[in-house]
Design a protein around this motif. Structure first.
Motif, PDB file in Angstrom:
ATOM      1  N   UNK A  17     -13.804  20.096   3.501  1.00 42.23           N
ATOM      2  CA  UNK A  17     -12.701  19.153   3.315  1.00 42.23           C
ATOM      3  C   UNK A  17     -12.443  18.402   4.627  1.00 42.23           C
ATOM      4  N   UNK A  18     -12.374  17.082   4.535  1.00 41.41           N
ATOM      5  CA  UNK A  18     -12.124  16.258   5.716  1.00 41.41           C
ATOM      6  C   UNK A  18     -10.960  15.306   5.459  1.00 41.41           C
ATOM      7  N   UNK A  19     -10.197  14.988   6.519  1.00 43.05           N
ATOM      8  CA  UNK A  19      -9.095  14.026   6.353  1.00 43.05           C
ATOM      9  C   UNK A  19      -9.614  12.611   6.190  1.00 43.05           C
ATOM     10  N   UNK A  20      -8.724  11.740   5.704  1.00 41.92           N
ATOM     11  CA  UNK A  20      -9.045  10.335   5.460  1.00 41.92           C
ATOM     12  C   UNK A  20      -8.350   9.474   6.505  1.00 41.92           C
ATOM     13  N   UNK A  21      -8.973   8.395   6.905  1.00 41.68           N
ATOM     14  CA  UNK A  21      -8.370   7.442   7.837  1.00 41.68           C
ATOM     15  C   UNK A  21      -7.036   6.956   7.272  1.00 41.68           C
ATOM     16  N   UNK A  22      -5.983   7.062   8.061  1.00 42.58           N
ATOM     17  CA  UNK A  22      -4.639   6.728   7.576  1.00 42.58           C
ATOM     18  C   UNK A  22      -4.498   5.264   7.162  1.00 42.58           C
ATOM     19  N   UNK A  23      -5.354   4.390   7.674  1.00 43.53           N
ATOM     20  CA  UNK A  23      -5.256   2.972   7.294  1.00 43.53           C
ATOM     21  C   UNK A  23      -5.554   2.755   5.818  1.00 43.53           C
ATOM     22  N   UNK A  24      -6.234   3.718   5.196  1.00 40.92           N
ATOM     23  CA  UNK A  24      -6.599   3.574   3.788  1.00 40.92           C
ATOM     24  C   UNK A  24      -5.473   3.969   2.842  1.00 40.92           C
ATOM     25  N   UNK A  25      -4.473   4.717   3.327  1.00 43.57           N
ATOM     26  CA  UNK A  25      -3.405   5.152   2.420  1.00 43.57           C
ATOM     27  C   UNK A  25      -1.999   4.852   2.922  1.00 43.57           C
ATOM     28  N   UNK A  26      -1.859   4.300   4.113  1.00 41.98           N
ATOM     29  CA  UNK A  26      -0.521   4.026   4.626  1.00 41.98           C
ATOM     30  C   UNK A  26       0.103   2.850   3.876  1.00 41.98           C
ATOM     31  N   UNK A  27       1.419   2.941   3.649  1.00 46.02           N
ATOM     32  CA  UNK A  27       2.149   1.833   3.035  1.00 46.02           C
ATOM     33  C   UNK A  27       1.864   1.617   1.563  1.00 46.02           C
ATOM     34  N   UNK A  28       1.437   2.658   0.836  1.00 43.93           N
ATOM     35  CA  UNK A  28       1.191   2.497  -0.603  1.00 43.93           C
ATOM     36  C   UNK A  28       2.533   2.458  -1.338  1.00 43.93           C
ATOM     37  N   UNK A  29       2.724   1.408  -2.119  1.00 45.61           N
ATOM     38  CA  UNK A  29       3.921   1.241  -2.936  1.00 45.61           C
ATOM     39  C   UNK A  29       3.514   1.288  -4.398  1.00 45.61           C
ATOM     40  N   UNK A  30       4.255   2.035  -5.198  1.00 43.15           N
ATOM     41  CA  UNK A  30       3.958   2.146  -6.620  1.00 43.15           C
ATOM     42  C   UNK A  30       5.266   2.108  -7.389  1.00 43.15           C
ATOM     43  N   UNK A  31       5.207   2.469  -8.660  1.00 37.85           N
ATOM     44  CA  UNK A  31       6.394   2.532  -9.515  1.00 37.85           C
ATOM     45  C   UNK A  31       6.127   3.553 -10.612  1.00 37.85           C
ATOM     46  N   UNK A  32       7.169   4.098 -11.243  1.00 42.82           N
ATOM     47  CA  UNK A  32       6.933   4.994 -12.379  1.00 42.82           C
ATOM     48  C   UNK A  32       6.092   4.337 -13.471  1.00 42.82           C
ATOM     49  N   UNK A  33       6.292   3.037 -13.689  1.00 42.19           N
ATOM     50  CA  UNK A  33       5.527   2.339 -14.726  1.00 42.19           C
ATOM     51  C   UNK A  33       4.041   2.341 -14.415  1.00 42.19           C
TER      52      UNK A  33
END
Length: 485
Positions: free
Chosen positions: A50-66
């Motif tokens: 298991x390896x970590x992922x570069x934070x630039x790929x997941x930072x600032x993700x915005x979603x919604x329940x829909x």
């Protein structure tokens, strides 16, 4: 219940708290190592590191329940060859519509009503919401990593079964350690003269429990994503574990290694290959050979170079002592890459057309084996439902969508309407079997979907919740108040 407020919450954007810390990856590895023993057998000797992922790929993700519910409804199609399939998809959208919301910190969180359920319902809830959340995060990561590519989810068991691989059987038989990932994430690109396809294995986890329980889940996931091999190599993979809480949902994601290029070719080959059924294969599952077992152990231990005689003897003894506890692995030979590409691409198109309610057009992408086995045991069914096509056309913002709509009466003459469908141009390309045209149109419209999902810079329509994906699938939930005149 105030349904208008509920619907408003469904469409409200919220931040996703995503982490991929090296320290946690080490803890997951330690947890997996500790699970090897008399009670666990040697199955975890065959996991992926298991390896970590570069934070630039997941930072600032915005979603919604829909968005979470749209991804869940698209992925969990259950029985397809059934007159009740559309109701099953509809259920995926409405069952958990009151469980997620943006909290005061604008973080996506579990609602109080979503948290106040008994244990066995919590298990089902965490599994289903874990799928929706994992798909949102995984697709966002991969589409950032590979700009211009579109990723679709395909159920692993459905794809392996439809693809004529024998021995799929039930998942998680502990006595056989039969554990597989949940989904393939199929990346496709068509344009610029060349086309391509990538595939990732995705395992989705969800829990209401502690951080320790989440680590246990991640350790198990590192085994599951390693159970499918293409040639002599594993597929690249993502493991995503969500902890559900009223204080805020936290999501951990890691990136076990693998090779990701499945197929590349000339632009003109794309539609021709996908239009043809890939045909039957006689590949079977089985436990790892000694050579495969040794290669995986060396990968886990970070050992390079050629093994000496002492390592060979030690490994052989370990293999013979533990072979019955090793997981069942599905192996696709090196020359099966094109077959896998065609199978997965056809499954992705099939799911999108089913999402729109067009069973007739979707059937062109289904294998004979899938049609025969994915049906409910009901005698005397009329064939009408098999030829059912879309029944509704609706506009989401400035775009026309083709799909299906359900309505539920509410107090005071109002109704709750749920529409799901596919953008008209995207739908027409898929209906005609022009996958490359579908991909090009989806790519051109990609930027406009963000404004639709976010409500055009915050100017959202009252009593509406909308989510549109990069694949052109759309979900709209709204409260409609009928005139009494």
């Amino acid at each position: 219940m105030d349904f208008s407020s509920l619907v408003q919450e469904l469409g409200t954007p919220a931040n996703l708290v995503v982490n991929s810390e090296a320290e946690l990856a080490e803890e997951v590895e330690r947890e997996a190592r500790e699970r090897i023993g008399p009670k666990r057998g040697a199955s975890y000797l065959y996991r992926k590191p298991v390896y970590p992922i570069d934070s630039s790929l997941f930072s600032g993700i915005v979603s919604s329940p829909a968005e979470v519910l749209r991804e869940l409804g698209l992925a969990t199609t259950f029985v397809t060859a059934s007159p009740f399939a559309d109701i099953a998809r509809h259920w995926a959208h409405v069952r958990y519509c009151a469980t997620l919301a943006s909290n005061q910190k604008r973080i996506l969180a579990l609602t109080k009503s979503g948290s106040d359920v008994v244990h066995h319902h919590k298990m089902a809830q965490s599994e289903q919401l874990g799928i929706g959340l994992a798909l949102v995060v995984a697709k966002r990561i991969l589409e950032r990593k590979y700009p211009g590519w579109l990723f679709s989810s395909v159920d692993v068991d459905v794809a392996l079964h439809a693809g004529f691989i024998d021995g799929v059987g039930p998942v998680r038989q502990k006595n056989k350690t039969t554990m597989r990932p949940d989904y393939f994430l199929v990346g496709q690109r068509a344009g610029g003269g060349t086309s391509g396809c990538k595939v990732y294995a995705l395992e989705c986890k969800g829990t209401h429990g502690s951080a320790y329980h989440a680590r246990q889940q991640l350790a198990t996931a590192s085994l599951q994503v390693g159970s499918i091999e293409l040639g002599s190599r594993t597929l690249p993979s993502l493991i995503v574990a969500s902890r559900l809480s009223t204080a805020g949902i936290s999501i951990n994601v890691f990136d076990p290694p693998g090779d990701d290029d499945l197929w590349t070719g000339e632009y003109g080959q794309f539609d021709e290959l996908i239009s043809e059924d890939p045909g039957p294969q006689q590949w079977t599952s089985g436990r790892p050979t000694f050579e495969q077992f040794m290669a995986r152990r060396r990968e886990l231990s970070g050992i390079e170079g050629e093994p000496d005689e002492e390592e060979l003897r030690s490994s052989q003894a370990g293999y013979e002592a533990n072979v019955d506890d090793l997981p069942v692995v599905f192996r696709i030979p090196e020359d099966g890459k094109e077959w896998l590409f065609r199978t997965l691409a056809r499954n992705a198109a099939h799911s999108i057309l089913r999402f729109a309610g067009d069973n007739s057009s979707a059937s062109r992408f289904a294998t004979t084996r899938a049609s025969e086995h994915e049906r409910l045991p009901i005698d005397g069914l009329t064939p009408d439902w098999q030829d059912f096509t879309v029944s509704s056309e609706s506009r989401i913002r400035s775009h026309k969508f083709i799909g299906i709509e359900y309505s539920m009466p509410l107090p005071n003459g109002a109704s709750l309407e749920i529409f799901r469908g596919v953008e008209k141009g995207v739908y027409e390309s898929l209906r005609e079997g022009k996958i490359s045209s579908y991909l090009r149109r989806a790519n051109r419209l990609r930027d406009s979907w963000q404004a639709v999902s976010d409500g055009a810079n915050g100017n959202r329509i009252a009593h509406h919740a909308i989510s549109v994906g990069n694949d052109g699938t759309g979900l709209r939930v709204r409260v409609v108040r009928r005139s009494t005149n």
